[in-house]
Write a protein that holds these residues in place. Structure first.
Motif, short mmCIF file in Angstrom:
data_model
loop_
_atom_site.label_atom_id
_atom_site.label_comp_id
_atom_site.label_asym_id
_atom_site.label_seq_id
_atom_site.Cartn_x
_atom_site.Cartn_y
_atom_site.Cartn_z
N UNK A 78 -13.92 89.66 -74.45
CA UNK A 78 -14.97 90.70 -74.38
C UNK A 78 -15.46 91.45 -75.71
N UNK A 79 -15.39 90.75 -76.93
CA UNK A 79 -15.67 91.23 -77.99
C UNK A 79 -17.06 90.37 -78.62
N UNK A 80 -17.87 89.94 -77.72
CA UNK A 80 -19.16 89.41 -77.94
C UNK A 80 -20.18 90.32 -78.47
N UNK A 81 -21.23 89.52 -79.27
CA UNK A 81 -22.35 90.14 -79.70
C UNK A 81 -23.64 89.46 -79.41
N UNK A 82 -24.78 89.86 -79.52
CA UNK A 82 -25.83 89.13 -79.07
C UNK A 82 -26.04 87.75 -80.28
N UNK A 83 -25.54 88.04 -81.33
CA UNK A 83 -25.59 86.96 -82.42
C UNK A 83 -24.53 86.03 -81.87
N UNK A 84 -23.35 86.45 -81.22
CA UNK A 84 -22.23 85.23 -80.98
C UNK A 84 -22.60 84.80 -79.50
N UNK A 85 -23.24 85.17 -78.73
CA UNK A 85 -23.10 84.72 -77.25
C UNK A 85 -24.77 84.25 -76.90
N UNK A 86 -25.01 83.22 -76.50
CA UNK A 86 -26.53 82.82 -76.14
C UNK A 86 -26.78 83.55 -74.79
N UNK A 87 -25.81 83.66 -73.91
CA UNK A 87 -25.94 84.20 -72.42
C UNK A 87 -26.60 85.52 -72.55
N UNK A 88 -26.33 86.53 -73.38
CA UNK A 88 -26.80 87.73 -73.43
C UNK A 88 -26.01 88.51 -72.24
N UNK A 89 -24.96 88.28 -71.66
CA UNK A 89 -24.43 88.97 -70.62
C UNK A 89 -23.69 90.16 -71.22
N UNK A 90 -23.66 91.03 -70.94
CA UNK A 90 -23.05 92.37 -71.57
C UNK A 90 -21.53 92.57 -70.82
N UNK A 91 -21.40 91.87 -69.92
CA UNK A 91 -20.01 91.97 -69.43
C UNK A 91 -18.95 91.32 -70.47
N UNK A 92 -19.46 90.39 -71.41
CA UNK A 92 -18.73 89.87 -72.38
C UNK A 92 -18.53 90.69 -73.71
N UNK A 93 -19.16 91.95 -73.64
CA UNK A 93 -19.46 92.72 -74.99
C UNK A 93 -18.61 94.09 -74.88
N UNK A 94 -18.13 94.52 -73.75
CA UNK A 94 -17.52 95.87 -73.98
C UNK A 94 -16.77 96.42 -74.87
N UNK A 95 -15.82 95.63 -75.36
CA UNK A 95 -14.85 95.88 -76.51
C UNK A 95 -15.58 96.13 -77.62
N UNK A 96 -16.55 95.08 -77.90
CA UNK A 96 -17.13 95.14 -79.17
C UNK A 96 -18.10 96.61 -79.19
N UNK A 97 -18.59 96.64 -78.19
CA UNK A 97 -19.59 97.81 -77.96
C UNK A 97 -18.81 99.37 -78.15
N UNK A 98 -17.61 99.19 -77.52
CA UNK A 98 -16.78 100.48 -77.61
C UNK A 98 -16.40 100.71 -79.08
N UNK A 99 -16.31 99.69 -80.00
CA UNK A 99 -15.85 99.75 -81.37
C UNK A 99 -16.95 99.73 -82.23
N UNK A 100 -18.17 99.85 -81.64
CA UNK A 100 -19.29 100.07 -82.62
C UNK A 100 -20.19 98.83 -82.88
N UNK A 101 -19.87 97.74 -82.37
CA UNK A 101 -20.49 96.44 -82.54
C UNK A 101 -21.44 96.20 -81.35
N UNK A 102 -22.71 96.46 -81.47
CA UNK A 102 -23.80 96.25 -80.43
C UNK A 102 -24.96 97.21 -80.55
N UNK A 103 -25.71 97.24 -79.40
CA UNK A 103 -26.72 98.05 -79.54
C UNK A 103 -26.57 99.73 -79.54
N UNK A 104 -27.27 100.55 -80.25
CA UNK A 104 -26.87 101.71 -80.49
C UNK A 104 -26.90 102.60 -79.04
#
Length: 305
Positions: free
Chosen positions: A130-156
């Motif tokens: 769950x460390x995806x970013x918009x650049x790394x995943x074509x789906x755009x599903x945010x359930x694949x991004x929470x750890x990245x977001x919590x660590x500062x990688x993602x939309x502000x």
């Protein structure tokens, strides 16, 4: 000594997921008698009901993210509810909902740790990092991004959900059971140096040794948050998830994992996410999840010293 108060917080949305149905997860956990089973463990359980937020519009991604505004709204609701329970001295359990909601719960936990001077440790039990970013995943599903977001990688709007800085740093995470990492995501987790115990590591070292490593350094001053994605489990025992990945922990391995977390005595908040009754068989995955959560709260075969 007064009983520990457990607060159940239902978050019925699949806003960040790629499949519909995780919105029914909270009710499935209630049907599987989560509250009663915890009360039998001598805990005081308060069910706060369900949080409310926007409906899932089921749209394609915009600028790399699906449903970003709605995801922010749901996570703000989770953040507020979690922080309120923690401030009252309760142990909040999020009944998810999909895993994007951990942005809200863990941002609240991180704030609570700053306010109380505690060290944060997050155990991320999941098939995915769950460390995806918009650049790394074509789906755009945010359930694949929470750890990245919590660590500062993602939309502000998500990386700064609880203030002006990211909630956490990668070193607070210990990810267990990982067996599906997207191509671009592999580079991200490596660069961020996230502590990952993938299935190969578990196969080679055994669950006991892995848990000893993941729990090392936890002490009286640690707030341990467990983020339990039900797809952590092997789909042969837990079919009721939207993103099954073969080769996960067995029932016994999962039990040992939960019992060793309970042995620390420091779990202070919990997410149960990605339970999808639409894919389940007679609620068996919800029943298994409740069984494992009981073990997180000290259920064991024998009375152990």
């Amino acid at each position: 000594m007064s009983k520990q108060t457990i607060s159940l917080i239902g978050v019925p949305t699949d806003i960040g997921a790629g499949h519909r149905g995780a919105s029914m997860g909270p009710e499935a956990l209630r049907v599987a008698n989560l509250a009663l089973r915890l009360e039998r463990r001598g805990l005081q359980v308060v069910d706060r009901g369900n949080l409310h937020g926007p409906i899932n519009p089921w749209q394609p991604p915009t600028d790399g993210y699906r449903h970003l505004d709605e995801v922010v709204a749901w996570n703000m609701a989770v953040y507020t509810a979690f922080h309120q329970e923690l401030s009252a001295g309760h142990l909040p359990i999020m009944l998810g909902g999909d895993h994007c909601l951990a942005i809200g719960s863990i941002t609240a936990v991180a704030r609570h740790c700053r306010e109380t001077g505690k060290q944060l440790r997050v155990l991320w039990l999941d098939a995915h990092s769950d460390f995806n970013t918009a650049q790394a995943t074509p789906s755009g599903n945010i359930h694949g991004m929470p750890v990245a977001c919590l660590c500062g990688y993602g939309p502000q709007v998500l990386t700064e959900l609880g203030g002006s800085a990211p909630a956490t740093t990668p070193d607070v995470f210990r990810q267990i059971g990982i067996r599906s990492v997207d191509y671009g995501e592999k580079q991200l987790v490596r660069e961020a140096n996230v502590g990952i115990y993938d299935m190969r590591h578990i196969d080679e070292e055994g669950m006991k040794r892995v848990m000893e490593q993941a729990l090392a350094g936890i002490d009286e001053n640690t707030h341990l948050h467990v983020s339990f994605d039900v797809d952590f489990l092997d789909p042969s025992i837990a079919p009721g998830v939207g993103t099954t990945v073969r080769g996960g922990p067995t029932y016994r391995e999962a039990q040992l994992c939960m019992e060793m977390i309970a042995d620390t005595g420091h779990m202070a908040s919990l997410d149960i996410v990605e339970l999808n009754p639409a894919f389940d068989k007679r609620n068996q995955t919800a029943k298994l999840a409740v069984d494992l959560v009981e073990s997180l709260f000290g259920k064991s075969t024998l009375i152990r010293r």
